[in-house]
Scaffold this active site. Sequence first.
Site, PDB file in Angstrom:
ATOM      1  N   THR A  21       7.528  22.988  13.742  1.00 34.12           N
ATOM      2  CA  THR A  21       7.591  22.725  12.302  1.00 34.12           C
ATOM      3  C   THR A  21       7.003  23.903  11.521  1.00 34.12           C
ATOM      4  OG1 THR A  21       7.464  20.347  12.685  1.00 34.12           O
ATOM      5  CG2 THR A  21       6.923  21.116  10.467  1.00 34.12           C
ATOM      6  N   SER A  25       7.781  17.000   9.517  1.00 33.33           N
ATOM      7  CA  SER A  25       8.017  17.445  10.886  1.00 33.33           C
ATOM      8  C   SER A  25       9.465  17.849  11.061  1.00 33.33           C
ATOM      9  CB  SER A  25       7.660  16.349  11.895  1.00 33.33           C
ATOM     10  OG  SER A  25       7.900  16.804  13.214  1.00 33.33           O
ATOM     11  N   LYS A  32       2.153  11.619  20.354  1.00 37.81           N
ATOM     12  CA  LYS A  32       3.197  11.152  19.450  1.00 37.81           C
ATOM     13  C   LYS A  32       4.431  10.779  20.272  1.00 37.81           C
ATOM     14  CE  LYS A  32       2.135  14.728  15.987  1.00 37.81           C
ATOM     15  NZ  LYS A  32       2.784  15.832  15.253  1.00 37.81           N
ATOM     16  N   ASN A  57      10.629  17.785  14.149  1.00 39.17           N
ATOM     17  CA  ASN A  57      11.000  17.066  15.361  1.00 39.17           C
ATOM     18  C   ASN A  57      11.449  15.653  15.020  1.00 39.17           C
ATOM     19  OD1 ASN A  57      10.193  19.117  17.407  1.00 39.17           O
ATOM     20  ND2 ASN A  57       8.184  18.832  16.447  1.00 39.17           N
ATOM     21  N   ASP A 112       3.300  18.661  11.020  1.00 34.04           N
ATOM     22  CA  ASP A 112       3.341  18.887  12.452  1.00 34.04           C
ATOM     23  C   ASP A 112       3.229  20.388  12.689  1.00 34.04           C
ATOM     24  OD1 ASP A 112       4.012  18.550  15.261  1.00 34.04           O
ATOM     25  OD2 ASP A 112       5.965  19.385  14.707  1.00 34.04           O
ATOM     26  N   SER A 135      -1.141  17.339  15.246  1.00 33.39           N
ATOM     27  CA  SER A 135      -0.364  17.946  16.331  1.00 33.39           C
ATOM     28  C   SER A 135      -0.767  17.399  17.694  1.00 33.39           C
ATOM     29  CB  SER A 135      -0.593  19.459  16.304  1.00 33.39           C
ATOM     30  OG  SER A 135      -0.144  20.065  17.482  1.00 33.39           O
ATOM     31  N   ASN A 136       0.191  17.484  18.626  1.00 28.35           N
ATOM     32  CA  ASN A 136      -0.080  17.177  20.030  1.00 28.35           C
ATOM     33  C   ASN A 136      -1.056  18.173  20.661  1.00 28.35           C
ATOM     34  OD1 ASN A 136       1.519  14.898  20.490  1.00 28.35           O
ATOM     35  ND2 ASN A 136       3.327  16.078  21.101  1.00 28.35           N
ATOM     36  N   ARG A 188       9.997  23.796  26.798  1.00 28.36           N
ATOM     37  CA  ARG A 188       9.697  22.961  25.633  1.00 28.36           C
ATOM     38  C   ARG A 188      10.137  21.514  25.873  1.00 28.36           C
ATOM     39  NH1 ARG A 188       6.778  21.174  21.399  1.00 28.36           N
ATOM     40  NH2 ARG A 188       8.014  20.568  19.596  1.00 28.36           N
ATOM     41  N   PHE A 248      11.983  12.930  16.750  1.00 28.61           N
ATOM     42  CA  PHE A 248      11.209  11.787  17.273  1.00 28.61           C
ATOM     43  C   PHE A 248       9.898  11.626  16.518  1.00 28.61           C
ATOM     44  CE2 PHE A 248       7.476  13.448  19.416  1.00 28.61           C
ATOM     45  CZ  PHE A 248       7.786  14.782  19.581  1.00 28.61           C
ATOM     46  N   ASP A 249       9.348  12.737  16.044  1.00 27.45           N
ATOM     47  CA  ASP A 249       8.044  12.735  15.390  1.00 27.45           C
ATOM     48  C   ASP A 249       8.153  12.126  13.995  1.00 27.45           C
ATOM     49  OD1 ASP A 249       5.382  13.337  14.838  1.00 27.45           O
ATOM     50  OD2 ASP A 249       5.753  15.470  14.469  1.00 27.45           O
TER      51      ASP A 249
END
Lengths: 215, 215
Positions: free
Chosen positions: B7, B166, B142, B168, B3, B109-110, B34, B170-171
């Site tokens: 990350t 990652s 994601k 994150n 990520d 990545s987003n 963020r 949730f990721d």
Amino acid sequence: MFDAYGTLFDTDSVTAQSDREFPGHGSELSHLWRSKQLEYTWLLSLMGEYQEFWEVTRKALRFSCHSLGLVLNDTNIRTLMNEYYRLRTFSDTLPTLEKLTEFRLAILSNGSSDMLERLVNNAGLSSTFEKIFSVDVAKIYKPSPRAYQIVCDGLTLEPSEIGFVSANSFDVIGAARFGLQTFWCNRTNTQLDELDVDPMVEITSLQELPIILNR
Amino acid sequence: MFDAYGTLFDTDSVTAQSDREFPGHGSELSHLWRSKQLEYTWLLSLMGEYQEFWEVTRKALRFSCHSLGLVLNDTNIRTLMNEYYRLRTFSDTLPTLEKLTEFRLAILSNGSSDMLERLVNNAGLSSTFEKIFSVDVAKIYKPSPRAYQIVCDGLTLEPSEIGFVSANSFDVIGAARFGLQTFWCNRTNTQLDELDVDPMVEITSLQELPIILNR
């Protein structure tokens, strides 16, 4: 059509109980709890998963306590979770509903049917609503269009024939995007989320509704 | 597979610039920014809508400033948004990537392709990664399974053949649920989200990766 949590019922009414369980941390805990509860509904839905709102709420509570360093036990959990069956209505909820007798009134909520029935009964509102819809039928949370479709199917009405009232910015945006007539109850003068759809009407108290609708 | 935001690259590195634009509000603004940025990716995806990450990031910035009572102008917006092209890498990013030369390295990545390319170039990492995947291809963010599917299609690999790193929560949960091998980089000792899936491995620094992978 009303949203329940945060619109008719005040999720902050768990603050007092949270503060009894964890003195000095009630406000911090109840805010994190509510925010994680919503976040989990979005994340699960986006992963194509569904868990009942009771379960989501319990997990959000557990996360929030761990995250704040508060030690939960089974009694804490039961006591705090039970608050969701008896959230207080906002001060403008009952006076408004009493004046809307000529309308067909209903609820569409993330809550599971059992949670909503107990909540509405405890508030003495069981005869007020024609129907109480839970997203549980569609197994996906708001603001998915499938969540709003439930009420059209259940009432055999077109989206544009339904007026939807919510205090939650994301909810009123999802409903407006779906095509419902929307009323954003912005009691605390917050900022609307920037998601390119505006609610049809913005009010600062539910009590403006009867005035607008009877015009 | 890494990520990017949070990350490899530190989204908090916008704090200093935020504080120059709005003295005393840098930290508050960058955190809200963020958090709204992520929230908007989830809400849009759940409503079945897609907007590029640049656009989502800009809207989250606008919301955050309005919400904190900070007055934005075109110059502020441009200056703050440009920070997303030159986020700092974390202190463990470069030393780790240098040791992983025997692996095929990629990013998922987003961020939109343009944002990611400029970010990676500015960090001097353009020759480090075999591929940089943006969710832009699938037009959903994601943790939708469709976002993770992109890397399987792009590399012609099964999910279980890919290791995904990652920071994150949730990721890493979304990736684990999809079937990738997952590494949660938990630098700040935070709580894993309670979403019923645990990452395969938890590390506190990316620098643990070469040790684990070369075992």
